[in-house]
Design a protein around this motif. Sequence first.
Motif, PDB file in Angstrom:
ATOM      1  N   TRP A  13       0.826  -1.202   0.000  1.00 63.39           N
ATOM      2  CA  TRP A  13       0.000   0.000   0.000  1.00 63.39           C
ATOM      3  C   TRP A  13       0.866   1.261   0.000  1.00 63.39           C
ATOM      4  O   TRP A  13       0.434   2.304  -0.473  1.00 63.39           O
ATOM      5  N   ASP A  47       1.274   3.167  -3.179  1.00 66.32           N
ATOM      6  CA  ASP A  47       0.070   3.734  -3.785  1.00 66.32           C
ATOM      7  C   ASP A  47      -0.216   5.102  -3.175  1.00 66.32           C
ATOM      8  O   ASP A  47      -0.364   5.234  -1.960  1.00 66.32           O
ATOM      9  N   GLU A  65      -2.904   6.857  -3.304  1.00 68.82           N
ATOM     10  CA  GLU A  65      -4.236   6.924  -2.688  1.00 68.82           C
ATOM     11  C   GLU A  65      -4.175   6.555  -1.211  1.00 68.82           C
ATOM     12  O   GLU A  65      -4.929   7.101  -0.407  1.00 68.82           O
ATOM     13  N   TRP A 108     -11.024   0.756   1.147  1.00 67.66           N
ATOM     14  CA  TRP A 108     -10.272   1.134  -0.054  1.00 67.66           C
ATOM     15  C   TRP A 108      -9.548  -0.077  -0.639  1.00 67.66           C
ATOM     16  O   TRP A 108      -9.593  -0.306  -1.848  1.00 67.66           O
ATOM     17  N   SER A 109      -8.911  -0.861   0.200  1.00 71.92           N
ATOM     18  CA  SER A 109      -8.179  -2.031  -0.274  1.00 71.92           C
ATOM     19  C   SER A 109      -9.128  -3.041  -0.912  1.00 71.92           C
ATOM     20  O   SER A 109      -8.810  -3.632  -1.949  1.00 71.92           O
ATOM     21  N   THR A 121     -12.029  -2.437  -2.358  1.00 69.72           N
ATOM     22  CA  THR A 121     -12.542  -1.956  -3.643  1.00 69.72           C
ATOM     23  C   THR A 121     -11.445  -1.861  -4.694  1.00 69.72           C
ATOM     24  O   THR A 121     -11.678  -2.165  -5.859  1.00 69.72           O
ATOM     25  N   LYS A 122     -10.255  -1.446  -4.295  1.00 65.70           N
ATOM     26  CA  LYS A 122      -9.185  -1.262  -5.285  1.00 65.70           C
ATOM     27  C   LYS A 122      -8.528  -2.577  -5.679  1.00 65.70           C
ATOM     28  O   LYS A 122      -8.291  -2.841  -6.841  1.00 65.70           O
ATOM     29  N   TYR A 123      -8.207  -3.397  -4.697  1.00 70.51           N
ATOM     30  CA  TYR A 123      -7.456  -4.613  -4.985  1.00 70.51           C
ATOM     31  C   TYR A 123      -8.333  -5.852  -5.024  1.00 70.51           C
ATOM     32  O   TYR A 123      -8.050  -6.791  -5.758  1.00 70.51           O
TER      33      TYR A 123
END
Length: 154
Positions: free
Chosen positions: A29, A32, A34, A69-70, A72-74
């Motif tokens: 992370w 990144d 974000e 966030w993790s 949804t993103k990953y």
Amino acid sequence: MGSDHCPFSVLLSHKQVLGPKPFYFESYWIDDEECHQIINFGWQKMVPGGPATNWVAKLDQCRRDLKLWSKTKYGSRKEQLLTLSKRLEEMQGNIDQPRYLIEAEAISKSIDDLWKIEEQWKQQSRINWLSAGDKDTKFFHLSTIQRRQKNIGK
């Protein structure tokens, strides 16, 4: 005369009740941007209460935001890798067209990024094993217990 034994029943099925998944900050992370924004946003929020309450509330908010966030993103890296690999295979037949070439390069870069993340995740596991491996440690005993429970479940 009657028997002095009492009948009883035994339920042999075992349901394992799983609690919420613990939060772990993943090392990938950090790369990144974000992630940095989410942490900064979480720490800038105003929370009523004393310094300790404020610190705990901000930490909890960052944890929740990073977890969401993790997810949804990953999401699932394995599923993403599978989907991207299939898409790349489909495109390889049309690689002679310029727009497909650009998209194929982007997909290939995404696959490389996902493999890099996967490798970082596996590397941490190797580090733990090398540092605490077969020593008579809590880590070793917990890993053998976990492996036994996993084998019993199969």
